[in-house]
Design an enzyme around this catalytic site. Structure first.
Site, short mmCIF file in Angstrom:
data_model
loop_
_atom_site.label_atom_id
_atom_site.label_comp_id
_atom_site.label_asym_id
_atom_site.label_seq_id
_atom_site.Cartn_x
_atom_site.Cartn_y
_atom_site.Cartn_z
N SER A 1 31.20 79.86 26.39
CA SER A 1 32.21 78.85 26.07
C SER A 1 33.55 79.04 26.76
CB SER A 1 32.44 78.81 24.55
OG SER A 1 31.30 78.30 23.91
N LYS B 1 43.30 77.72 21.62
CA LYS B 1 42.11 76.98 21.20
C LYS B 1 42.16 76.76 19.69
CE LYS B 1 37.03 77.21 21.63
NZ LYS B 1 35.90 78.02 22.13
N SER C 1 32.65 75.62 24.88
CA SER C 1 33.41 74.82 23.93
C SER C 1 34.93 74.89 24.14
CB SER C 1 33.12 75.31 22.50
OG SER C 1 33.50 76.67 22.34
#
Length: 484
Positions: free
Chosen positions: A176, A75, A152
């Site tokens: 997330s 990420k 996210s």
């Protein structure tokens, strides 16, 4: 194709010399080049370095660790040394920021021989529930490219679901990891706060942030967690507690376990397909030998409001460093410092980051601190107490990940509150600091994924993984593949 393998399957083939790390890495790269234009999961491609690492692994020829030679996505909030890292924000993208150091999590994975393919998309500074606030544009779920991937960690989840990698790293501050795992039909593990190190992961809300894996099944999640968990002297919030053998916990049995279903998580307005799928999952777990009982988490109704006071308050503090002098991109010199700060942050931050900075600054300001932030912390303690009391009676709790199905890109663009409400079943776990697992449990009539959330007590990752693994053994939802 090698990229469709699980970590466990690939490890066995690598160990038996039926597959090379280079072939496996090349297969993932080919898949990214073939499908990522449709889903926008990858924001930085590190292919040359990945192939070089794969060749080094093959030259050594030792695959003793389960993650040696396994390609993964990181990420874009994790710092990797000399690799562009932007947290999907123009304030770092315009700076062409390349960290001079490595996050603890990526270092532990690379020390085990895992191979980083590049950076996956995220909401800007991980602020969002749909990966739509990214400066690189939204990520779509591979199951329906008109719909969001959740957020996210949407890029990581979409990458795993589309077989662009064998596993990925995510962060979970208010759901997330679990939200995109549900929206993309993969496995996502939010760990106990302090189980994994946050060093080198860009902070959003420091008392809520956690780091965990997204994977193709529960066994792979256990393997990754085994590698990244544990005390880190660089992160004082990591717990000085033993790291169990998570794979040994995957017995395939839930006999003797008592599992609660909280009535507050089955609300009016929940999509009927979600309600149906989660209750059917509870029946499967009951048939496998567990006892399913009703429990109550009475302060759940206040958790979302508490989260959106505490989280923005911590955001306003963490984002203060991006001033164009110490961190962040620069702007032409102005007549005074205040104007310079204004120009840097106005051009560098997106609307959601600005919104949360403003909310947090207001909640912490003189005259409002006691009314908002202090009160929110008191209710946070009550939310945690609810879980403590529930776990005194049950071993785990199951519930939906989201009351809704993946929604279309732009559906909540003009209504931030509607976006915040997507987190209603997710934020209580972060406020309490407990672990939770999201696993696939079905599809809607429109063939959109639905996730089951399994929550456990503090340091109880073994329990949630055990239940998730048993559910996988009894179903095949986790084996379904999209066609992006």
């Amino acid at each position: 194709m090698p990229n469709t393998l699980t970590v466990t399957q690939a490890h066995q083939k690598l160990k038996n010399k039926e597959l090379s790390a280079t072939e496996l890495t090349r297969s993932c790269i080919d898949q990214i080049e073939a499908v990522d234009e449709k889903i926008n999961a990858i924001v930085h491609r590190n292919f040359e370095r990945a192939l070089a690492c794969a060749k080094e692994v093959d030259a050594k020829g030792k695959f003793d660790h389960p993650l040696t030679g396994i390609p993964f996505l990181t990420k874009d909030c994790f710092c990797e040394k000399d690799v562009p890292t932007t947290c999907a924000s123009n304030i770092l993208r315009n700076k062409d920021y390349k960290p001079p150091f490595e996050s603890t999590t990526t270092r532990r994975l690379k020390d085990a021989g895992a191979i980083s393919l590049g950076k996956s998309n995220t909401d800007e500074f991980t602020m969002g529930s749909s990966t739509e606030t990214s400066c690189y544009g939204p990520t779509q779920t591979p199951w329906n490219v008109r719909c969001v991937a959740g957020g996210s960690s949407g890029g990581s989840a979409a990458g795993v679901a589309a077989d662009e990698c064998l596993f990925a790293l995510g962060t979970d501050t208010g759901g997330s990891i679990r939200s995109p795992a549900s929206f993309c039909s993969c496995t996502g593990l939010k760990v106990t706060y302090g189980r994994t190190s946050r060093y080198g992961a860009m902070s959003m809300a420091s008392s809520l942030d956690t780091i965990g894996p997204l994977s193709k099944n529960v066994e792979d999640a256990a393997l990754v967690l085994q590698t990244i968990a544990g005390k880190d002297p660089k992160d004082a919030t990591t717990g000085d507690v033993p790291v169990p053998d998570y794979c040994a916990a995957l017995t395939g049995s839930v006999k003797g376990l008592k599992i609660g279903m909280p009535r507050e998580y089955f609300i009016d307005g929940m999509h009927p397909d979600v309600n149906r799928a989660v209750r059917a999952a509870a029946d499967v777990i009951r048939d496998a030998g567990a006892m399913i009982v009703d429990v109550s988490l009475p302060h759940t109704e206040h958790a979302l409001a508490v989260y959106y006071i505490i989280c923005p308050s911590e955001v306003s503090s963490n984002m203060a460093r991006y001033d164009g002098i110490r961190f962040g991109h620069t702007q032409p010199v102005t007549s005074n410092l205040i104007e310079y700060y204004f120009n840097v942050r106005s051009s560098g931050f997106g609307d959601e980051v600005k919104r949360r900075i403003m909310l947090g600054t207001f909640a912490l300001s003189a005259g409002y601190y006691d009314a908002y932030y202090r009160q929110a912390q008191k209710v946070r303690a009550l939310v945690k107490r609810d879980f403590d009391e529930a776990f005194a009676m049950v071993d785990a709790i199951i519930a939906p990940v989201s009351p809704n199905l993946p929604f279309e890109v732009g559906a909540h663009a003009e209504d931030p509150l509607a976006m915040y409400l997507e987190d209603i079943f997710l934020t209580p776990v972060n406020l309490a600091g407990i672990p939770a697992l999201s696993i696939p449990c079905g599809f809607s009539k429109e063939s959109l994924p639905i996730g089951l959330q399994i929550m456990g007590p503090q340091w109880g990752e073994e329990t949630v993984l055990r239940i998730g693994h048993a559910y996988e053994n009894a179903t095949d939802w986790h084996t379904k593949k999209p066609s992006p």
